[in-house]
Design an enzyme around this catalytic site. Structure first.
Site, PDB file in Angstrom:
ATOM      1  N   LYS A 242      -7.344 -30.881 -40.505  1.00 14.94           N
ATOM      2  CA  LYS A 242      -8.637 -30.569 -41.144  1.00 14.94           C
ATOM      3  C   LYS A 242      -9.762 -31.275 -40.395  1.00 14.94           C
ATOM      4  O   LYS A 242      -9.753 -32.483 -40.247  1.00 14.94           O
ATOM      5  CB  LYS A 242      -8.599 -31.012 -42.611  1.00 14.94           C
ATOM      6  CG  LYS A 242      -9.941 -30.930 -43.341  1.00 14.94           C
ATOM      7  CD  LYS A 242      -9.816 -31.251 -44.830  1.00 14.94           C
ATOM      8  CE  LYS A 242     -11.172 -31.345 -45.506  1.00 14.94           C
ATOM      9  NZ  LYS A 242     -11.094 -31.643 -46.954  1.00 14.94           N
ATOM     10  N   ASP A 247     -18.479 -33.634 -45.500  1.00 11.99           N
ATOM     11  CA  ASP A 247     -18.225 -32.821 -46.699  1.00 11.99           C
ATOM     12  C   ASP A 247     -19.192 -33.215 -47.812  1.00 11.99           C
ATOM     13  O   ASP A 247     -18.981 -34.186 -48.525  1.00 11.99           O
ATOM     14  CB  ASP A 247     -16.764 -33.037 -47.150  1.00 11.99           C
ATOM     15  CG  ASP A 247     -16.389 -32.134 -48.324  1.00 11.99           C
ATOM     16  OD1 ASP A 247     -17.202 -31.241 -48.681  1.00 11.99           O
ATOM     17  OD2 ASP A 247     -15.286 -32.314 -48.879  1.00 11.99           O
ATOM     18  N   LYS A 254     -21.241 -32.814 -54.190  1.00 15.71           N
ATOM     19  CA  LYS A 254     -20.518 -33.996 -54.689  1.00 15.71           C
ATOM     20  C   LYS A 254     -21.479 -34.952 -55.376  1.00 15.71           C
ATOM     21  O   LYS A 254     -22.622 -35.072 -54.956  1.00 15.71           O
ATOM     22  CB  LYS A 254     -19.865 -34.744 -53.511  1.00 15.71           C
ATOM     23  CG  LYS A 254     -18.605 -34.116 -52.983  1.00 15.71           C
ATOM     24  CD  LYS A 254     -18.002 -34.980 -51.892  1.00 15.71           C
ATOM     25  CE  LYS A 254     -16.800 -34.316 -51.254  1.00 15.71           C
ATOM     26  NZ  LYS A 254     -15.661 -34.169 -52.146  1.00 15.71           N
ATOM     27  N   ASP A 265     -13.906 -36.934 -43.306  1.00 17.21           N
ATOM     28  CA  ASP A 265     -13.141 -35.779 -43.773  1.00 17.21           C
ATOM     29  C   ASP A 265     -12.532 -34.978 -42.616  1.00 17.21           C
ATOM     30  O   ASP A 265     -11.930 -33.940 -42.829  1.00 17.21           O
ATOM     31  CB  ASP A 265     -14.041 -34.892 -44.650  1.00 17.21           C
ATOM     32  CG  ASP A 265     -13.257 -34.139 -45.708  1.00 17.21           C
ATOM     33  OD1 ASP A 265     -12.110 -34.530 -45.986  1.00 17.21           O
ATOM     34  OD2 ASP A 265     -13.789 -33.145 -46.242  1.00 17.21           O
ATOM     35  N   ASP A 324     -16.396 -27.154 -52.922  1.00 18.02           N
ATOM     36  CA  ASP A 324     -15.896 -28.460 -52.457  1.00 18.02           C
ATOM     37  C   ASP A 324     -14.397 -28.400 -52.119  1.00 18.02           C
ATOM     38  O   ASP A 324     -13.858 -29.348 -51.563  1.00 18.02           O
ATOM     39  CB  ASP A 324     -16.171 -29.523 -53.532  1.00 18.02           C
ATOM     40  CG  ASP A 324     -16.115 -30.935 -52.976  1.00 18.02           C
ATOM     41  OD1 ASP A 324     -16.074 -31.080 -51.740  1.00 18.02           O
ATOM     42  OD2 ASP A 324     -16.092 -31.887 -53.780  1.00 18.02           O
ATOM     43  N   GLU A 326     -13.073 -26.932 -49.751  1.00 14.06           N
ATOM     44  CA  GLU A 326     -13.305 -26.250 -48.468  1.00 14.06           C
ATOM     45  C   GLU A 326     -12.188 -26.512 -47.463  1.00 14.06           C
ATOM     46  O   GLU A 326     -11.940 -25.698 -46.582  1.00 14.06           O
ATOM     47  CB  GLU A 326     -14.662 -26.689 -47.882  1.00 14.06           C
ATOM     48  CG  GLU A 326     -14.651 -27.988 -47.071  1.00 14.06           C
ATOM     49  CD  GLU A 326     -14.226 -29.223 -47.849  1.00 14.06           C
ATOM     50  OE1 GLU A 326     -14.371 -29.220 -49.088  1.00 14.06           O
ATOM     51  OE2 GLU A 326     -13.737 -30.196 -47.235  1.00 14.06           O
ATOM     52  N   ARG A 328      -8.967 -26.525 -47.791  1.00 17.94           N
ATOM     53  CA  ARG A 328      -7.885 -25.537 -47.864  1.00 17.94           C
ATOM     54  C   ARG A 328      -8.317 -24.201 -47.264  1.00 17.94           C
ATOM     55  O   ARG A 328      -7.497 -23.433 -46.795  1.00 17.94           O
ATOM     56  CB  ARG A 328      -7.384 -25.400 -49.313  1.00 17.94           C
ATOM     57  CG  ARG A 328      -8.417 -24.977 -50.289  1.00 17.94           C
ATOM     58  CD  ARG A 328      -8.001 -25.217 -51.729  1.00 17.94           C
ATOM     59  NE  ARG A 328      -8.077 -26.630 -52.102  1.00 17.94           N
ATOM     60  CZ  ARG A 328      -7.769 -27.099 -53.319  1.00 17.94           C
ATOM     61  NH1 ARG A 328      -7.353 -26.275 -54.258  1.00 17.94           N
ATOM     62  NH2 ARG A 328      -7.876 -28.383 -53.590  1.00 17.94           N
TER      63      ARG A 328
HETATM   64  N1  BES Z   1     -12.569 -34.033 -48.828  1.00 20.32           N
HETATM   65  C1  BES Z   1     -12.314 -33.875 -50.189  1.00 20.32           C
HETATM   66  C2  BES Z   1     -11.119 -34.696 -50.702  1.00 20.32           C
HETATM   67  C3  BES Z   1     -11.200 -36.193 -50.601  1.00 20.32           C
HETATM   68  C4  BES Z   1     -11.648 -36.934 -51.678  1.00 20.32           C
HETATM   69  C5  BES Z   1     -10.766 -36.847 -49.488  1.00 20.32           C
HETATM   70  C6  BES Z   1     -11.681 -38.311 -51.597  1.00 20.32           C
HETATM   71  C7  BES Z   1     -10.785 -38.222 -49.407  1.00 20.32           C
HETATM   72  C8  BES Z   1     -11.233 -38.965 -50.460  1.00 20.32           C
HETATM   73  C9  BES Z   1     -12.022 -32.412 -50.519  1.00 20.32           C
HETATM   74  O1  BES Z   1     -12.635 -31.472 -49.729  1.00 20.32           O
HETATM   75  C10 BES Z   1     -12.492 -32.184 -51.929  1.00 20.32           C
HETATM   76  O2  BES Z   1     -13.651 -32.299 -52.151  1.00 20.32           O
HETATM   77  N2  BES Z   1     -11.571 -31.897 -52.819  1.00 20.32           N
HETATM   78  C11 BES Z   1     -11.890 -31.698 -54.187  1.00 20.32           C
HETATM   79  C12 BES Z   1     -11.080 -30.537 -54.676  1.00 20.32           C
HETATM   80  C13 BES Z   1     -11.517 -30.006 -55.996  1.00 20.32           C
HETATM   81  C14 BES Z   1     -12.852 -29.311 -55.890  1.00 20.32           C
HETATM   82  C15 BES Z   1     -10.465 -29.060 -56.497  1.00 20.32           C
HETATM   83  C16 BES Z   1     -11.537 -32.978 -54.954  1.00 20.32           C
HETATM   84  O3  BES Z   1     -10.625 -33.667 -54.573  1.00 20.32           O
HETATM   85  O4  BES Z   1     -12.236 -33.276 -55.913  1.00 20.32           O
HETATM   86 ZN    ZN Z   2     -13.184 -32.075 -47.787  1.00 21.51          ZN
HETATM   87 ZN    ZN Z   3     -14.608 -30.911 -50.407  1.00 24.54          ZN
END
Ligand code: BES
Ligand code: ZN
Ligand code: ZN
Length: 474
Positions: A242, A247, A254, A265, A324, A326, A328
């Site tokens: 990734k 992000d 966020k 990220d 968010d 993104e 995947r």
């Molecule tokens: N990059 C984040 C995940 C992340 C969070 C990595 C904290 C490292 C530390 C990812 O893109 C994300 O935002 N995931 C969301 C998914 C949700 C919207 C289903 C999350 O984890 O809240």
């Molecule tokens: Zn992310």
């Molecule tokens: Zn994200």
């Protein structure tokens, strides 16, 4: 820091060296001792020698560096034999030497790119290892230095801000790192991305000023596979990382406190870049491909919207329920693109979900695969390297949660349930992974170091050590 070794005993080392003496006293015991011979020794309690196993050994090596830095020691000497603890006997030949070298380099690392002035800290200039080294030890020592160097490269990339490291800069960094090695780098720009049908990658990156890139790195250490050849040994192991250079969460932005470290990220991307270059440097006779879908998930009037429907590279349509989620999306296209290389196996590496931290804390990455042999192998490589991974299931029961009313699949559960968030991410990816053995590593828990790691704050550079070990053995 310079790492060197000689066949003498540590006791005979020149006076400029401080000799590390490990004792079975409790770990809280630390003494700087002036000997009658006029040399300096640093006595460190490490607990019972028989209790020192692979995990504790790694921390021990890092503690030595921490202690040296604390006491402003510039030249250290360690007896190699004093580090031969009984419980390490069963580990592969060369493991101890490699682990020492890796962890000396890892714990010496600091990231100072954004610090002005030099500070007044004295640095650890040299570590000398003394004692008889077998051929396997010497090889391990060299290997460890290479691996440690590339873990630190991955950390440098991940620690760089999202402003300085945009998708095109990540692509250039991959090219620079690969220079002088047998790794071939191809970069697809946004026009080529659209033309190739990588619309999920395009959707995530289109809101940013610096457009998305697909970085493809190829290394054929076992000889390039001939088209349609059935030679299993030549089919590459493909790593997909990734590469979200920042992000924001996109339009589902966020909250404060959850965004500032999102320049990391792209840690999955930086770790696969560092791993393939490291494999080439080690001269592995393996075929390896690294694919890094790189994009900035920005907030803008051009950004992907919640409710948009994307036609992915695999052909499946995706309903964007949440901008968010993104990672995947870009990985779906990266995984689908990997089929082009007829992979023998695929591993994707991503800081995919905060839910992985909720599940495991910050001591291990989450591993998801339906292939038990693959799972066992990756777990073993994790234990041996220090990049620990722990399994979560990918049972079919989870598939129903990401059904979409409007498209083939939704990028998160349309009822916005946060239960099993990491498995939901892995399940989504399973729809896009090739038919060969595939594993997903959610490295969000290990994106940033914690104090018990005894590493500098910021990126851990994981799972470069695990990937390199796996590449050596697969
Ligand atoms: N990059 C984040 C995940 C992340 C969070 C990595 C904290 C490292 C530390 C990812 O893109 C994300 O935002 N995931 C969301 C998914 C949700 C919207 C289903 C999350 O984890 O809240
Ligand atoms: Zn992310
Ligand atoms: Zn994200």
């Amino acid at each position: 820091m310079k790492l060197s070794f000689n066949e003498k005993t540590a006791k005979s080392a020149a006076k400029k060296y401080t000799r590390i003496v490990l004792t079975e006293k409790p770990k809280t015991f630390h003494r700087l001792v002036q000997t009658v011979a006029g040399t300096t020794e640093y006595h460190m309690g490490v607990g019972k020698f028989k209790d020192i196993k692979a995990r504790t050994f790694i921390t021990l090596i890092r503690s030595v560096v921490q202690a040296a830095k604390k006491h402003q020691i510039e030249h250290l000497v360690i007896d190699y034999d004093a580090l031969a603890f009984p419980a390490l006997k069963d580990l592969p030949a060369g493991w101890r030497a490699s682990t020492i070298a890796e962890n000396l380099l890892l714990s010496d690392y600091t990231f100072t790119k954004y610090k002005t002035g030099k500070g007044n800290k004295t640095e650890l200039k040299e570590v000398l290892i003394c004692g008889r080294l077998t051929a396997a030890d010497k090889k391990g020592f060299k290997r460890g230095q290479t691996v440690g160097t590339y873990v630190n490269q991955a950390r440098d990339i991940a620690n760089t801000t999202g402003d300085d490291l945009t998708p095109s800069v990540l692509a250039k960094t991959a090219q620079t790192l690969a220079k002088g090695t047998k790794v071939k780098v191809t970069v697809l720009n946004h026009t080529q991305i659209k033309k190739a049908g990588l619309h999920a990658l395009w959707a995530v990156g289109k809101g940013a000023d610096d457009m998305p890139r697909l970085i493809v790195m190829e290394y054929y250490g076992a000889g390039k596979p001939v088209k349609n050849s059935k030679d299993k040994k030549k089919k590459p192991l493909v790593m997909v990382g990734k590469g979200i250079t920042y992000d924001t969460g996109g339009l589902n932005v966020k909250p404060s406190g959850a965004m500032h470290d999102m320049h990391m990220d792209m840690s999955g991307g930086s770790s696969v870049i560092a791993s393939i270059v490291c494999a080439a440097k080690l001269g592995l006779k393996k075929n390896i491909v690294a694919i890094i879908p790189a994009a900035e998930n920005a907030v803008s009037d051009r950004a992907m919207r919640a409710g948009d429907i994307i036609q992915s590279h695999a052909g499946k349509t995706i309903e964007v329920m949440h901008t968010d989620a993104e990672g995947r999306l870009v990985l779906a296209d990266g995984l689908s693109y990997s089929k082009k290389f007829h992979p023998r196996a695929v591993i994707d590496v991503a800081t995919l979900t905060g839910a992985a931290l909720a599940a495991l804390g910050q001591h291990a990455s989450a591993l998801m695969t339906k292939n038990d042999t693959f799972s066992a192998k990756l777990r073993a490589c994790g234990e041996e390297s220090g990049d620990y991974v722990w399994p979560l299931p990918l049972w079919d029961e989870y598939k129903q949660h990401i059904k979409s009313d409007r498209a083939d699949i939704a990028n998160i559960a349309p009822n916005f349930s946060r239960f099993g968030g990491s498995i939901e991410g892995g399940t989504f990816l399973s729809f896009f992974a090739p038919k060969c053995p595939w594993a997903h590593l959610d490295i969000a828990p290990r994106m940033e170091s914690i104090s018990s790691d005894k590493l500098a704050k910021g990126s851990t550079g994981e799972p470069v050590r695990l990937l390199v070990k796996f590449l050596e053995q697969y």
